[in-house]
Design a protein around this motif. Sequence first.
Motif, PDB file in Angstrom:
ATOM      1  N   GLY A  43      -0.933  10.794   6.865  1.00 55.39           N
ATOM      2  CA  GLY A  43       0.107  10.028   7.561  1.00 55.39           C
ATOM      3  C   GLY A  43      -0.366   8.691   8.094  1.00 55.39           C
ATOM      4  O   GLY A  43       0.379   7.981   8.770  1.00 55.39           O
ATOM      5  N   LYS A  46      -1.920   5.450   3.875  1.00 55.70           N
ATOM      6  CA  LYS A  46      -2.676   5.140   2.651  1.00 55.70           C
ATOM      7  C   LYS A  46      -1.762   4.958   1.428  1.00 55.70           C
ATOM      8  O   LYS A  46      -1.863   3.957   0.734  1.00 55.70           O
ATOM      9  CB  LYS A  46      -3.702   6.256   2.361  1.00 55.70           C
ATOM     10  N   THR A  48       1.400   4.429   1.336  1.00 54.74           N
ATOM     11  CA  THR A  48       2.298   3.292   1.553  1.00 54.74           C
ATOM     12  C   THR A  48       1.566   1.993   1.207  1.00 54.74           C
ATOM     13  O   THR A  48       2.099   1.132   0.497  1.00 54.74           O
ATOM     14  CB  THR A  48       2.765   3.260   3.035  1.00 54.74           C
TER      15      THR A  48
END
Length: 317
Positions: A43, A46, A48
């Motif tokens: 979350g 990475k 993205t």
Amino acid sequence: MQIKFKHVNFTYSPKSPFEYAALKNINLELNKHQFLAVVGHTGSGKSTLVQLINGLLLPTEGVVAVYDELVVPNKKYLRNLDKIVKKPKKHSSEQIIKAKEILEIARNRNVFKVKSLRKKVGMVFQFPEYQLFEETVVKDVAFGPRNFGVAKEEAEKLAKVSLEKVGLDESYYERSPFELSGGEKRRVAIAGILALEPDILILDEPTAGLDPLGAKLMMELFQRIYEGGTSIILVTHDMDIVMRYADNVCVLYEGEIKEVCDPITLFTSESEKYSLATPVLYEVAQKLIDAGYEIDISSIKNEKDLAKALSKGRKEK
Ligand SMILES: Nc1ncnc2c1ncn2[C@@H]1O[C@H](COP(=O)(O)OP(=O)(O)O)[C@@H](O)[C@H]1O
Ligand SMILES: [Mg+2]
């Protein structure tokens, strides 16, 4: 490779109750040929981050430059920044500086064309084997080049070269991708990206779900591709992989870049604070140093290096 992130923010579902700021003020420059690992807790942003590099996602703010191409939030974005610079009285000095810095990157670059960007930046998603669909392995791998207008025969030639690179010989050519093992399927999917001859290869957790030997073979494949001249950006949470293969590491923490450095520097500087594990090999080397061995830890990437460092200090009998 040549990638620049300038003041990049990325927000999922903006202006909705599900709004989530996944990346915050990302500034990053990657210039030389390198094997970059992108690490961070689940979350941390990475996936993205890497999806912005081939225009699969568009930034909410800021720009991403890849060679001469520019990934921007929307068509009006640069024009609006121009207005900020031209009517400075209406804006804060921070906004003006940001706008100028982004425009500086944008100068002499064009808003990307999906096809040419995807040809430069090949992206292998997590579990790429789910994207196979053709009836034979060769057809599947040739699909990419065919899609870029390469003639059938030439595309099949490229496919065969790529299949060789990933270690699949001609006995695989006419088989159905669906009857292969998980690791083989993944190799076919990777060959499909390599057939486009990208300058930069992005791999999002490519060893997830593979057994240890399969993962090792997969990493050796990427090492060879890297040595062949293709830059690699590898998303992983496996610090042993980072230590062994990467020459540069980018640490994300809660949507921000905290470090860009070489792996040993990261492990030496309390990587735990970013919720990262320490590689086993690093711990072993550190314990040996604590026990009095003289080892230059910065020279160690694998057990061979460690053995060499140890034998240096050993007296000839
Ligand atoms: N499609 C989406 N919609 C809303 N939030 C998302 C979406 N995809 C990812 N996120 C959130 O954005 C954050 C970053 O996600 P991601 O880039 O996938 O992280 P990582 O790859 O480091 O695990 C996470 O908190 C995740 O829940
Ligand atoms: Mg991810």
